[in-house]
Design a protein around this motif. Structure first.
Motif, PDB file in Angstrom:
ATOM      1  N   ALA A   1     -28.418  21.677  51.212  1.00  0.00           N
ATOM      2  CA  ALA A   1     -28.228  22.928  51.955  1.00  0.00           C
ATOM      3  C   ALA A   1     -27.674  24.023  51.051  1.00  0.00           C
ATOM      4  CB  ALA A   1     -27.282  22.680  53.131  1.00  0.00           C
ATOM      5  N   ALA A   2     -26.735  23.655  50.175  1.00  0.00           N
ATOM      6  CA  ALA A   2     -26.169  24.640  49.256  1.00  0.00           C
ATOM      7  C   ALA A   2     -27.218  25.163  48.292  1.00  0.00           C
ATOM      8  CB  ALA A   2     -25.006  24.015  48.483  1.00  0.00           C
ATOM      9  N   ALA A   3     -28.150  24.314  47.874  1.00  0.00           N
ATOM     10  CA  ALA A   3     -29.203  24.749  46.963  1.00  0.00           C
ATOM     11  C   ALA A   3     -30.097  25.806  47.616  1.00  0.00           C
ATOM     12  CB  ALA A   3     -30.038  23.548  46.527  1.00  0.00           C
ATOM     13  N   ILE A   4     -30.419  25.612  48.892  1.00  0.00           N
ATOM     14  CA  ILE A   4     -31.194  26.631  49.603  1.00  0.00           C
ATOM     15  C   ILE A   4     -30.408  27.942  49.657  1.00  0.00           C
ATOM     16  CG2 ILE A   4     -32.320  27.233  51.768  1.00  0.00           C
ATOM     17  CD1 ILE A   4     -33.687  24.982  50.259  1.00  0.00           C
ATOM     18  N   GLY A   5     -29.093  27.836  49.910  1.00  0.00           N
ATOM     19  CA  GLY A   5     -28.251  29.026  49.920  1.00  0.00           C
ATOM     20  C   GLY A   5     -28.226  29.714  48.569  1.00  0.00           C
ATOM     21  N   VAL A   6     -28.150  28.928  47.488  1.00  0.00           N
ATOM     22  CA  VAL A   6     -28.166  29.501  46.141  1.00  0.00           C
ATOM     23  C   VAL A   6     -29.476  30.236  45.893  1.00  0.00           C
ATOM     24  CG1 VAL A   6     -28.255  28.912  43.677  1.00  0.00           C
ATOM     25  CG2 VAL A   6     -26.537  27.864  45.148  1.00  0.00           C
ATOM     26  N   GLY A   7     -30.591  29.641  46.315  1.00  0.00           N
ATOM     27  CA  GLY A   7     -31.882  30.300  46.142  1.00  0.00           C
ATOM     28  C   GLY A   7     -31.977  31.606  46.904  1.00  0.00           C
ATOM     29  N   LEU A   8     -31.461  31.623  48.137  1.00  0.00           N
ATOM     30  CA  LEU A   8     -31.495  32.852  48.939  1.00  0.00           C
ATOM     31  C   LEU A   8     -30.610  33.933  48.330  1.00  0.00           C
ATOM     32  CD1 LEU A   8     -31.372  31.302  52.526  1.00  0.00           C
ATOM     33  CD2 LEU A   8     -33.321  32.444  51.449  1.00  0.00           C
ATOM     34  N   ILE A   9     -29.416  33.550  47.891  1.00  0.00           N
ATOM     35  CA  ILE A   9     -28.517  34.531  47.277  1.00  0.00           C
ATOM     36  C   ILE A   9     -29.123  35.087  45.994  1.00  0.00           C
ATOM     37  CG2 ILE A   9     -26.275  34.784  46.131  1.00  0.00           C
ATOM     38  CD1 ILE A   9     -25.154  32.813  48.186  1.00  0.00           C
ATOM     39  N   GLU A  10     -29.748  34.216  45.212  1.00  0.00           N
ATOM     40  CA  GLU A  10     -30.394  34.686  43.983  1.00  0.00           C
ATOM     41  C   GLU A  10     -31.532  35.655  44.299  1.00  0.00           C
ATOM     42  OE1 GLU A  10     -32.485  32.754  40.005  1.00  0.00           O
ATOM     43  OE2 GLU A  10     -32.693  31.768  41.954  1.00  0.00           O
ATOM     44  N   SER A  11     -32.313  35.342  45.321  1.00  0.00           N
ATOM     45  CA  SER A  11     -33.447  36.189  45.677  1.00  0.00           C
ATOM     46  C   SER A  11     -32.987  37.572  46.130  1.00  0.00           C
ATOM     47  CB  SER A  11     -34.272  35.509  46.777  1.00  0.00           C
ATOM     48  OG  SER A  11     -35.375  36.302  47.139  1.00  0.00           O
ATOM     49  N   PHE A  12     -32.009  37.625  47.015  1.00  0.00           N
ATOM     50  CA  PHE A  12     -31.531  38.912  47.503  1.00  0.00           C
ATOM     51  C   PHE A  12     -30.751  39.659  46.421  1.00  0.00           C
ATOM     52  CE2 PHE A  12     -32.588  37.073  51.576  1.00  0.00           C
ATOM     53  CZ  PHE A  12     -32.986  38.173  52.337  1.00  0.00           C
ATOM     54  N   SER A  13     -30.057  38.933  45.555  1.00  0.00           N
ATOM     55  CA  SER A  13     -29.342  39.588  44.456  1.00  0.00           C
ATOM     56  C   SER A  13     -30.315  40.241  43.488  1.00  0.00           C
ATOM     57  CB  SER A  13     -28.467  38.576  43.714  1.00  0.00           C
ATOM     58  OG  SER A  13     -27.492  38.029  44.564  1.00  0.00           O
ATOM     59  N   SER A  14     -31.459  39.597  43.253  1.00  0.00           N
ATOM     60  CA  SER A  14     -32.453  40.187  42.352  1.00  0.00           C
ATOM     61  C   SER A  14     -33.026  41.483  42.918  1.00  0.00           C
ATOM     62  CB  SER A  14     -33.581  39.188  42.097  1.00  0.00           C
ATOM     63  OG  SER A  14     -34.297  38.914  43.294  1.00  0.00           O
ATOM     64  N   PHE A  15     -32.967  41.644  44.232  1.00  0.00           N
ATOM     65  CA  PHE A  15     -33.462  42.876  44.856  1.00  0.00           C
ATOM     66  C   PHE A  15     -32.401  43.976  44.824  1.00  0.00           C
ATOM     67  CE2 PHE A  15     -34.089  45.663  48.531  1.00  0.00           C
ATOM     68  CZ  PHE A  15     -35.393  46.064  48.342  1.00  0.00           C
ATOM     69  N   PHE A  16     -31.172  43.620  45.181  1.00  0.00           N
ATOM     70  CA  PHE A  16     -30.130  44.638  45.289  1.00  0.00           C
ATOM     71  C   PHE A  16     -29.414  44.905  43.956  1.00  0.00           C
ATOM     72  CE2 PHE A  16     -30.370  43.163  49.733  1.00  0.00           C
ATOM     73  CZ  PHE A  16     -30.537  44.380  50.364  1.00  0.00           C
ATOM     74  N   ALA A  17     -29.243  43.885  43.130  1.00  0.00           N
ATOM     75  CA  ALA A  17     -28.516  44.045  41.865  1.00  0.00           C
ATOM     76  C   ALA A  17     -29.090  43.066  40.852  1.00  0.00           C
ATOM     77  CB  ALA A  17     -27.024  43.813  42.073  1.00  0.00           C
ATOM     78  N   SER A  18     -30.283  43.367  40.361  1.00  0.00           N
ATOM     79  CA  SER A  18     -30.990  42.423  39.501  1.00  0.00           C
ATOM     80  C   SER A  18     -30.234  42.144  38.205  1.00  0.00           C
ATOM     81  CB  SER A  18     -32.386  42.960  39.178  1.00  0.00           C
ATOM     82  OG  SER A  18     -32.302  44.224  38.537  1.00  0.00           O
ATOM     83  N   SER A  19     -29.467  43.122  37.720  1.00  0.00           N
ATOM     84  CA  SER A  19     -28.739  42.927  36.465  1.00  0.00           C
ATOM     85  C   SER A  19     -27.590  41.932  36.615  1.00  0.00           C
ATOM     86  CB  SER A  19     -28.195  44.260  35.951  1.00  0.00           C
ATOM     87  OG  SER A  19     -29.235  45.176  35.725  1.00  0.00           O
TER      88      SER A  19
END
Length: 344
Positions: A299-317
């Motif tokens: 479950a945490a891995a799915i959360g990590v993937g979602l956070i990474e995906s949205f972070s790449s949109f809002f703050a890719s750096s």
């Protein structure tokens, strides 16, 4: 950001999270059985993806030569251990496992690599090459240190990671490669386009989770691994072969890494050192799961993937900083809510 963009980001995050879940499960498996924080897990992903990419191009992957080298080193170590108390049965077993098995795999891959095989057959060949590497890595680096402290095993893992990454540079070169997808189809779900490769990733992740559950709950070897994880010395006293459980854990981890490489090889370009970053994100999920819980890690891995995906949109750096920063509050919470023995 509208609903359409959010939907695509969720799909991308779940796809990446499924890969991180596989790596996190492998890390938890190895640590719970052997107390090894298996940093080189990502290298098996890179080796698997690069091997598949070379097979797609009709080339013989250099990983088969590396496999033979690993087997030869393991055989020499066995000979050194047998120098005082050797017997024919032990010698023949070591000969077959360390020399004959890599030789057979070498012959199979050499014969089949130039042929125009289906993508699924090439994926199976890739797993056949990478999975035994877990056995030899355990035999060469970890079995002599089986009773060492967690810190010593961690230092060993760092050394194995650096060695495997350097070998990846030597055998594959610095150029990146991308494999062909297992399936080229696309399916429409409402307004969302779902590639067949993503479905392969979801299905493989679910299948491996179910297989691990059945293995640990229904098989004698799985129960032996669980006993070793609870109390290594106690398991040894009641007759469990802890060396066998270590070999099994590492082979399962290498197999999971190879499957992850096969699945991710067509999504992104893989370099010899790409596996380290991917493995670290699986490690973040494993840390959130306390390096003990398979369901929480998934479950945490799915959360990590979602956070990474949205972070790449809002703050890719800063997406990597945000993802790895997830460890900090988890470690603070664990340090405040649990009492650990000094050795742990």
């Amino acid at each position: 950001m509208d609903a359409m963009i959010a939907t695509f980001l969720i799909q991308d995050g779940v796809t990446s999270g499924a890969i991180y879940a596989l790596l996190g499960l492998a890390l938890v498996l190895v640590f719970s059985v052997t107390r090894v924080i298996f940093i080189p897990q990502g290298e098996f992903v890179a080796y698997g993806a690069l091997t598949l990419a070379l097979l797609d191009n009709g080339r013989i992957p250099p990983t088969i030569s590396l496999l033979v080298c690993f087997g030869a080193v393991a055989f020499l170590l066995d000979l050194w251990e047998m120098r005082r108390a050797a017997d024919a049965r032990t010698f023949l077993r070591s000969l077959g496992l360390n020399l004959l098995l890599p030789g057979i795999i070498y012959g199979i891959v050499t014969a089949l690599a130039p042929l125009s095989l289906p993508s699924f057959a090439k994926a199976l060949l890739t797993i056949l090459v990478i999975a035994p590497m877990g056995l030899y890595v355990y035999r060469i680096a970890y079995r002599p240190l089986a009773d060492a402290s967690v810190l010593v095993l961690l230092i060993c893992s760092v050394g194995v990671h650096l060695a495997m990454m350097g070998l990846g540079l030597i055998f594959f070169g610095a150029e990146g490669l991308r494999a062909q997808p297992l399936a080229d189809a696309n399916y429409t779900l409402g307004s969302l386009m779902v590639p067949a490769q993503s479905l392969w990733i979801y299905g493989s992740t679910i299948a491996i989770i179910i297989a691990l559950y059945v293995f640990f709950e229904r098989t004698l070897l799985g129960k032996a691994l669980r006993a070793t994880a609870v109390n290594r010395l106690g398991a040894r006293l009641v007759g469990v072969r802890t060396q066998l459980t270590g070999v099994t854990a590492f082979m399962l981890a290498a197999t999971i890494g190879a499957v992850s490489g096969v699945l991710i090889g067509s999504i992104t370009t893989i370099y010899y050192d790409t596996g380290f970053l991917i493995g670290l994100k699986g490690f973040v999920a494993a840390i959130i799961g306390g390096l003990a819980s398979f369901p929480i890690t998934a479950a945490a891995a799915i959360g990590v993937g979602l956070i990474e995906s949205f972070s790449s949109f809002f703050a890719s750096s800063y997406k990597e900083v945000i993802v790895f920063g997830l460890i900090i509050p988890v470690l603070i919470w664990l340090s405040l809510s649990h009492t650990f023995h000094e050795e742990e």
